[in-house]
Write an enzyme that holds these catalytic residues in place. Structure first.
Site, PDB file in Angstrom:
ATOM      1  N   LYS A  84       0.815  -1.223   0.000  1.00  0.00           N
ATOM      2  CA  LYS A  84       0.000   0.000   0.000  1.00  0.00           C
ATOM      3  C   LYS A  84       0.844   1.267   0.000  1.00  0.00           C
ATOM      4  O   LYS A  84       0.490   2.259  -0.608  1.00  0.00           O
ATOM      5  CB  LYS A  84      -0.928   0.007   1.216  1.00  0.00           C
ATOM      6  CG  LYS A  84      -2.027  -1.052   1.149  1.00  0.00           C
ATOM      7  CD  LYS A  84      -2.894  -1.046   2.399  1.00  0.00           C
ATOM      8  CE  LYS A  84      -3.771  -2.255   2.539  1.00  0.00           C
ATOM      9  NZ  LYS A  84      -5.096  -2.142   1.937  1.00  0.00           N
ATOM     10  N   ASN A 129     -10.451 -10.126   4.041  1.00  0.00           N
ATOM     11  CA  ASN A 129      -9.840  -8.943   4.654  1.00  0.00           C
ATOM     12  C   ASN A 129     -10.831  -7.812   4.802  1.00  0.00           C
ATOM     13  O   ASN A 129     -11.731  -7.640   3.995  1.00  0.00           O
ATOM     14  CB  ASN A 129      -8.598  -8.511   3.853  1.00  0.00           C
ATOM     15  CG  ASN A 129      -8.909  -7.439   2.831  1.00  0.00           C
ATOM     16  OD1 ASN A 129      -8.957  -6.252   3.145  1.00  0.00           O
ATOM     17  ND2 ASN A 129      -9.141  -7.845   1.582  1.00  0.00           N
ATOM     18  N   PHE A 133      -8.287   0.237   4.090  1.00  0.00           N
ATOM     19  CA  PHE A 133      -7.341   1.230   3.546  1.00  0.00           C
ATOM     20  C   PHE A 133      -6.405   1.795   4.615  1.00  0.00           C
ATOM     21  O   PHE A 133      -6.255   3.012   4.759  1.00  0.00           O
ATOM     22  CB  PHE A 133      -8.074   2.404   2.867  1.00  0.00           C
ATOM     23  CG  PHE A 133      -8.858   2.082   1.632  1.00  0.00           C
ATOM     24  CD1 PHE A 133      -8.647   0.913   0.919  1.00  0.00           C
ATOM     25  CD2 PHE A 133      -9.811   2.977   1.155  1.00  0.00           C
ATOM     26  CE1 PHE A 133      -9.375   0.635  -0.240  1.00  0.00           C
ATOM     27  CE2 PHE A 133     -10.539   2.720   0.004  1.00  0.00           C
ATOM     28  CZ  PHE A 133     -10.318   1.544  -0.681  1.00  0.00           C
ATOM     29  N   SER A 212     -13.864  -1.224  -2.932  1.00  0.00           N
ATOM     30  CA  SER A 212     -13.546  -1.937  -1.701  1.00  0.00           C
ATOM     31  C   SER A 212     -14.806  -2.041  -0.848  1.00  0.00           C
ATOM     32  O   SER A 212     -15.530  -1.051  -0.685  1.00  0.00           O
ATOM     33  CB  SER A 212     -12.470  -1.202  -0.912  1.00  0.00           C
ATOM     34  OG  SER A 212     -12.427  -1.716   0.408  1.00  0.00           O
ATOM     35  N   ASN A 214     -14.723  -2.302   2.246  1.00  0.00           N
ATOM     36  CA  ASN A 214     -14.321  -2.001   3.623  1.00  0.00           C
ATOM     37  C   ASN A 214     -14.281  -0.521   3.991  1.00  0.00           C
ATOM     38  O   ASN A 214     -13.837  -0.161   5.070  1.00  0.00           O
ATOM     39  CB  ASN A 214     -12.961  -2.636   3.905  1.00  0.00           C
ATOM     40  CG  ASN A 214     -13.014  -4.139   3.689  1.00  0.00           C
ATOM     41  OD1 ASN A 214     -13.960  -4.783   4.114  1.00  0.00           O
ATOM     42  ND2 ASN A 214     -12.022  -4.690   2.999  1.00  0.00           N
ATOM     43  N   THR A 215     -14.739   0.351   3.088  1.00  0.00           N
ATOM     44  CA  THR A 215     -14.935   1.754   3.438  1.00  0.00           C
ATOM     45  C   THR A 215     -16.425   2.024   3.269  1.00  0.00           C
ATOM     46  O   THR A 215     -16.962   1.852   2.176  1.00  0.00           O
ATOM     47  CB  THR A 215     -14.106   2.683   2.513  1.00  0.00           C
ATOM     48  OG1 THR A 215     -12.730   2.449   2.767  1.00  0.00           O
ATOM     49  CG2 THR A 215     -14.414   4.159   2.773  1.00  0.00           C
ATOM     50  N   LYS A 247     -11.356   0.404 -10.937  1.00  0.00           N
ATOM     51  CA  LYS A 247     -11.428  -0.965 -10.392  1.00  0.00           C
ATOM     52  C   LYS A 247     -12.825  -1.214  -9.837  1.00  0.00           C
ATOM     53  O   LYS A 247     -13.310  -0.441  -9.010  1.00  0.00           O
ATOM     54  CB  LYS A 247     -10.379  -1.142  -9.300  1.00  0.00           C
ATOM     55  CG  LYS A 247     -10.312  -2.575  -8.774  1.00  0.00           C
ATOM     56  CD  LYS A 247      -9.036  -2.817  -8.019  1.00  0.00           C
ATOM     57  CE  LYS A 247      -8.989  -4.217  -7.437  1.00  0.00           C
ATOM     58  NZ  LYS A 247      -7.747  -4.465  -6.691  1.00  0.00           N
ATOM     59  N   ASN A 276     -12.332  -6.426  -7.717  1.00  0.00           N
ATOM     60  CA  ASN A 276     -11.939  -6.354  -6.318  1.00  0.00           C
ATOM     61  C   ASN A 276     -12.463  -7.611  -5.583  1.00  0.00           C
ATOM     62  O   ASN A 276     -12.983  -8.519  -6.217  1.00  0.00           O
ATOM     63  CB  ASN A 276     -12.519  -5.067  -5.698  1.00  0.00           C
ATOM     64  CG  ASN A 276     -11.591  -4.486  -4.653  1.00  0.00           C
ATOM     65  OD1 ASN A 276     -11.091  -5.224  -3.799  1.00  0.00           O
ATOM     66  ND2 ASN A 276     -11.376  -3.189  -4.698  1.00  0.00           N
ATOM     67  N   GLY A 305      -9.087 -14.817  -3.653  1.00  0.00           N
ATOM     68  CA  GLY A 305      -8.526 -16.144  -3.872  1.00  0.00           C
ATOM     69  C   GLY A 305      -9.474 -17.044  -4.649  1.00  0.00           C
ATOM     70  O   GLY A 305     -10.371 -16.561  -5.362  1.00  0.00           O
TER      71      GLY A 305
HETATM   72  C1  FMN Z   1      -5.322  -8.271   2.319  1.00  0.00           C
HETATM   73  C2  FMN Z   1      -5.830  -7.652   1.060  1.00  0.00           C
HETATM   74  C3  FMN Z   1      -5.816  -6.267   0.925  1.00  0.00           C
HETATM   75  C4  FMN Z   1      -6.282  -5.676  -0.241  1.00  0.00           C
HETATM   76  N1  FMN Z   1      -6.241  -4.322  -0.353  1.00  0.00           N
HETATM   77  C5  FMN Z   1      -6.643  -3.744  -1.504  1.00  0.00           C
HETATM   78  C6  FMN Z   1      -6.550  -2.347  -1.677  1.00  0.00           C
HETATM   79  O1  FMN Z   1      -6.070  -1.623  -0.815  1.00  0.00           O
HETATM   80  N2  FMN Z   1      -6.993  -1.822  -2.843  1.00  0.00           N
HETATM   81  C7  FMN Z   1      -7.515  -2.588  -3.856  1.00  0.00           C
HETATM   82  O2  FMN Z   1      -7.885  -2.057  -4.892  1.00  0.00           O
HETATM   83  N3  FMN Z   1      -7.591  -3.920  -3.716  1.00  0.00           N
HETATM   84  C8  FMN Z   1      -7.173  -4.506  -2.574  1.00  0.00           C
HETATM   85  N4  FMN Z   1      -7.255  -5.867  -2.451  1.00  0.00           N
HETATM   86  C9  FMN Z   1      -7.870  -6.644  -3.537  1.00  0.00           C
HETATM   87  C10 FMN Z   1      -6.850  -7.224  -4.504  1.00  0.00           C
HETATM   88  O3  FMN Z   1      -6.148  -6.208  -5.161  1.00  0.00           O
HETATM   89  C11 FMN Z   1      -7.559  -8.119  -5.543  1.00  0.00           C
HETATM   90  O4  FMN Z   1      -8.448  -7.328  -6.307  1.00  0.00           O
HETATM   91  C12 FMN Z   1      -8.342  -9.242  -4.901  1.00  0.00           C
HETATM   92  O5  FMN Z   1      -7.665  -9.748  -3.778  1.00  0.00           O
HETATM   93  C13 FMN Z   1      -8.590 -10.405  -5.869  1.00  0.00           C
HETATM   94  O6  FMN Z   1      -7.370 -10.960  -6.290  1.00  0.00           O
HETATM   95  P1  FMN Z   1      -6.737 -12.304  -5.660  1.00  0.00           P
HETATM   96  O7  FMN Z   1      -7.828 -13.323  -5.640  1.00  0.00           O
HETATM   97  O8  FMN Z   1      -5.608 -12.641  -6.568  1.00  0.00           O
HETATM   98  O9  FMN Z   1      -6.285 -11.946  -4.294  1.00  0.00           O
HETATM   99  C14 FMN Z   1      -6.783  -6.484  -1.286  1.00  0.00           C
HETATM  100  C15 FMN Z   1      -6.769  -7.867  -1.153  1.00  0.00           C
HETATM  101  C16 FMN Z   1      -6.306  -8.465  -0.005  1.00  0.00           C
HETATM  102  C17 FMN Z   1      -6.309  -9.965   0.101  1.00  0.00           C
END
Ligand code: FMN
Length: 396
Positions: A84, A129, A133, A212, A214-215, A247, A276, A305
């Protein structure tokens, strides 16, 4: 068959044996990478970085990709959220990534949600998660990136960006922007614009994150009438025409996505990042989180995942069809192998990102993934990634 030390030994030890706290492990990893980055000039670090490159990366010209005016050594990047604050900016290509996205960063530094806020769902190869942010703020990221640039190019203008022209083989750096929690939704435009203003010379591309979970309220900004002023405001400031992407969440209806795509085209965005994390909790093997004892269904946060894999690919396919392939798509969600990346590319993604897969598969996964991708291209008789993009969707 070479023994995979990470999956055979390190991961079981860290995840199951020691039951390490995921956030602690993530922080420790980043600290280690940060110090590696700090000492990048030393002979020992140069040697160590060479070894990391040998184990983790894979280069082949067939994998080069060109997208929204940028050159990528390969099409697989590190997704936003891992780094980040740019602690390891400039180091991610050593680990095989063809690009890396810093952030999400917000205008105001913020602590994020209370811990625990990061959970492994091991049986599901998933991560939950609700970090919220947590970041040091846009100005701190700008200072950090300037320092990294100065280290990489001693003697050059301290404020100048490491442009693609200077470092032809370098992996592009993206910057993902979010809204500060304390900023009311009706002042979102100013908040995004303030971050962009201080960072706009320091990223090769920029991402507006309105997805996200989470906001509070953030995802409402995906509605066309909210989105348009944010994107228009940023594009007005974007005098150097850096690629600007959006995104989006996987939990949108087709109609919502179609409306967003229209806004993206109208605002001349460079592309869409899909997707996301999801708020969907269906089809999980894990019932309860060990850390809290609560049902996963009752826990707030975004899931990433393997359980997200199929849905994000569907979103990619939908956007690709909707736009007849005219709007570049960065596909993200559940990519853990060459086959997963291939599915996203053939569904319409010009680039791919991952986060959770790296946590589960370990640092050598990128070498395997890239090698597998290059082999697949060769098998299909394609000379580059672009020839494969969208080929699973039939002709339009
Ligand atoms: C712990 C964690 C924190 C994340 N933080 C952000 C973030 O700050 N901004 C964002 O756009 N996506 C964030 N993501 C989402 C990832 O960028 C991605 O879009 C999402 O995890 C799906 O991909 P994956 O299955 O390969 O993890 C976060 C994901 C995880 C697991």
């Amino acid at each position: 068959v070479a023994v995979d030390i990470y999956k055979g030994l390190v991961r079981p030890l860290l995840f199951s044996g020691l039951k390490t706290d995921p956030e602690w492990l993530h922080k420790t990893t980043l600290q280690w990478l940060g110090s590696l980055n700090e000492q990048r000039g030393s002979a020992a670090m140069t040697l160590l970085r060479k070894q990391i490159q040998q184990r983790c990366s894979y280069a082949e010209s067939r994998l080069n990709q060109s997208c929204f005016g940028l050159q990528f050594p390969n099409p697989v990047g590190l997704a936003a959220g891992f780094d980040k604050d740019g602690a390891a900016a400039g180091l991610w290509s050593d680990f095989g990534f063809g690009f890396a996205e810093m952030g999400t960063v917000t205008w105001h530094a913020q602590a994020g949600n209370p811990q625990p806020r990061l959970f492994r769902l091991i049986e599901d190869e998933a991560v939950l998660n609700r970090m919220g942010f947590n970041n040091l703020g846009a100005q701190a990221l700008a200072a950090r990136l300037r320092k990294v640039n100065a280290q990489a190019h001693p003697g050059s203008e301290p404020s100048s960006q490491v442009s693609q022209a200077q470092t032809a083989s370098a992996a592009p750096l993206g910057i993902n922007l979010g809204k500060s929690k304390i900023t009311p939704l009706d002042q979102a435009v100013e908040d995004y614009c303030a971050s962009f203003e201080v960072l706009k010379d320091l990223g090769d591309y920029f991402v507006v994150n309105v997805s996200s979970p989470n906001t509070p309220g953030l995802r409402q900004l995906q509605a066309a009438e909210q989105l348009t002023p944010i994107l228009a405001g940023l594009q007005t400031l974007n005098t150097e025409r850096r690629p600007l992407l959006l995104k989006i969440a996987p939990d949108l209806s087709d109609a919502d996505i179609a409306a967003i795509v229209e806004v993206a085209l109208a605002q001349k965005l460079a592309g869409i990042i899909a997707t996301n994390t999801t708020i969907d909790r269906s089809n999980l093997k894990t019932q309860r989180l060990v850390a809290t004892g609560n049902l996963v269904a009752d826990e707030a946060g975004g899931l990433s995942g393997a359980p997200l894999r199929q849905r994000s690919t569907e979103v990619i396919r939908f956007i690709h069809r909707e736009t007849q392939g005219k709007l570049p798509i960065v596909g993200v969600g559940g990519v853990a192998s060459a086959a997963d990346a291939w599915d996203k590319i053939t569904a319409g993604a010009s680039l791919v990102q991952l986060y959770s897969g790296w946590v589960y598969e370990g640092p050598e996964m990128m070498r395997h993934l890239l090698k597998g991708l290059a082999e697949r291209l060769a098998q299909e008789g394609f000379s580059g990634i672009d020839e494969a993009v969208g080929t699973a969707n039939g002709s339009h």
